[in-house]
Scaffold this motif. Structure first.
Motif, PDB file in Angstrom:
ATOM      1  N   LEU A  81      93.373  76.029  73.410  1.00  0.00           N
ATOM      2  CA  LEU A  81      94.808  76.109  73.174  1.00  0.00           C
ATOM      3  C   LEU A  81      95.218  75.728  71.752  1.00  0.00           C
ATOM      4  O   LEU A  81      96.067  76.383  71.143  1.00  0.00           O
ATOM      5  N   LEU A  85      97.275  78.321  69.369  1.00  0.00           N
ATOM      6  CA  LEU A  85      98.659  78.097  68.959  1.00  0.00           C
ATOM      7  C   LEU A  85      98.819  77.891  67.455  1.00  0.00           C
ATOM      8  O   LEU A  85      99.847  78.251  66.881  1.00  0.00           O
ATOM      9  N   ILE A  89      97.684  83.129  67.536  1.00  0.00           N
ATOM     10  CA  ILE A  89      98.951  83.814  67.816  1.00  0.00           C
ATOM     11  C   ILE A  89      99.834  83.910  66.573  1.00  0.00           C
ATOM     12  O   ILE A  89     100.438  84.960  66.331  1.00  0.00           O
ATOM     13  N   ALA A 103     101.317  86.109  76.871  1.00  0.00           N
ATOM     14  CA  ALA A 103     100.158  85.225  76.793  1.00  0.00           C
ATOM     15  C   ALA A 103      99.564  85.030  78.180  1.00  0.00           C
ATOM     16  O   ALA A 103     100.284  84.884  79.167  1.00  0.00           O
ATOM     17  N   VAL A 105      97.424  82.794  80.800  1.00  0.00           N
ATOM     18  CA  VAL A 105      97.166  81.374  81.049  1.00  0.00           C
ATOM     19  C   VAL A 105      96.063  81.231  82.090  1.00  0.00           C
ATOM     20  O   VAL A 105      96.109  81.845  83.152  1.00  0.00           O
ATOM     21  N   LEU A 120     102.496  77.079  75.589  1.00  0.00           N
ATOM     22  CA  LEU A 120     102.736  78.457  75.142  1.00  0.00           C
ATOM     23  C   LEU A 120     104.224  78.784  75.204  1.00  0.00           C
ATOM     24  O   LEU A 120     104.786  79.402  74.299  1.00  0.00           O
ATOM     25  N   SER A 123     106.148  77.015  72.417  1.00  0.00           N
ATOM     26  CA  SER A 123     105.787  77.415  71.051  1.00  0.00           C
ATOM     27  C   SER A 123     106.780  78.398  70.448  1.00  0.00           C
ATOM     28  O   SER A 123     106.914  78.490  69.227  1.00  0.00           O
ATOM     29  N   VAL A 126     105.553  83.515  72.052  1.00  0.00           N
ATOM     30  CA  VAL A 126     105.318  84.581  73.026  1.00  0.00           C
ATOM     31  C   VAL A 126     106.565  84.813  73.862  1.00  0.00           C
ATOM     32  O   VAL A 126     107.441  83.946  73.960  1.00  0.00           O
ATOM     33  N   LEU A 129     104.546  85.101  80.088  1.00  0.00           N
ATOM     34  CA  LEU A 129     103.227  84.592  80.445  1.00  0.00           C
ATOM     35  C   LEU A 129     102.629  85.427  81.577  1.00  0.00           C
ATOM     36  O   LEU A 129     103.358  85.916  82.440  1.00  0.00           O
TER      37      LEU A 129
END
Length: 310
Positions: A81, A85, A89, A103, A105, A120, A123, A126, A129
């Motif tokens: 991760l 991040l 990405i 994204a 997971v 995610l 952040s 994105v 998910l």
């Protein structure tokens, strides 16, 4: 030039077309397939599955081509991760600032799924998910979360509590009743479904008398599983009112339309890239002519037509 007839709405996401590479196929926009054309032409990209810490994946060999498809046992190989991040990405986002990114997971425990999903989501990198509860190639997590309705629902609910972007749950075909799983995650708050993941399979080398894949078993994908995907999408779309990202053996415009008639809202492309590295781009280019041939005014209209006949 973009054809507005290909635009679709997917749990609040506005896609200029319904075509996207399936998780893992384009990495984080940094592998050989992703470098073959302008990614901005896609409807979206589903990124490679992210786990909390780095995973090295399963022993080699991890992929083998079989009749009408492929077997893979990559084992969720990813850099973890933190790297995803801080580096992966952001580098992709700089190339496609306006493209919706989904994204993926994954994890070994519910707590890991929740932590990865929250990070995610928070952040801002994105737009949605995909909850991978269907990978058949790991010994912890993955498909173990997707074969029990209660467990799948609990995980979906836990992720929804820490996120505010759409959550699509990726379903495994390796169950007795996929509709039961779909209903469970729908009731738990899923915004959409992604289906189907690979079917568990194996190939044995008759000379060595051993399995071809280093993991022994692997996930079967490609044309061989398309009828299975169509059947399951059809059943699920009649049981739950959620948008579906369809996958499983899609190679041409006819396959895309068939998935729509089964109940799909968008499509993700995987194994087709082994035959044709620009499969996604070709589908986007082929769809308008096929729609004209079949009298389809727009994909959104087709979605509404199929829904009205349930």
């Amino acid at each position: 030039m973009e054809d507005s007839r290909l635009a679709v709405s997917l749990a609040g996401l506005k896609l200029k077309n319904p075509v996207m590479p399936a998780s893992g196929c384009f990495g984080f926009g940094d592998n050989k397939f992703a470098q073959m054309y302008d990614l901005n032409k896609l409807g979206s990209i589903i990124l490679k599955s992210a786990t909390l810490t780095e995973r090295m994946g399963n022993p080699e060999p991890r992929v083998t081509v079989v009749e009408d498809g492929a077997l893979n046992a990559v084992g969720l190989k990813n850099p973890g991760l933190s790297v995803i991040l801080s580096k992966k990405i952001p580098e992709l986002r700089s190339k496609v600032p306006n493209l919706p990114l989904i994204a993926s997971v994954a994890g070994s425990t519910k707590a890991e799924y929740v932590e990865v999903a929250k990070a995610l989501n928070d952040s801002g990198l994105v737009n949605a998910l995909e909850l991978n509860i269907s990978c058949p190639n790991v010994h912890e997590g993955g498909m173990l979360f997707g074969t029990n309705p209660k467990v799948a629902a609990e995980l979906t609910s836990a992720v929804k509590k820490v996120t505010n972007i759409p959550v699509f749950v990726k379903l495994t075909p390796n169950v007795t009743d996929i509709v039961e799983i779909a209903k469970a995650v729908a009731d738990a708050g899923a915004d959409g479904l992604s289906m189907i993941n690979t079917a568990l399979g194996m190939k044995i080398d008759i000379k060595t008398r051993k399995p071809v894949l280093g993991n022994g078993t692997g996930g079967l994908s490609g044309k061989a599983i398309k009828p299975l995907a169509v059947r399951m999408i059809y059943q699920v779309s009649h049981a739950v009112d959620l948008p579906i990202i369809a996958s499983g053996g899609i190679e041409n415009a006819e396959d895309v339309i068939e998935m729509y008639l089964a109940g799909a809202h968008a499509v993700s492309i995987g194994t087709a890239h082994f035959k044709n590295p620009t499969a996604c781009l070709n589908l986007i280019e082929e769809l308008p002519a096929k729609m004209d041939e079949l009298g389809i005014t727009s994909l959104q209209a087709l979605i509404e037509e199929v829904r009205s006949k349930r």
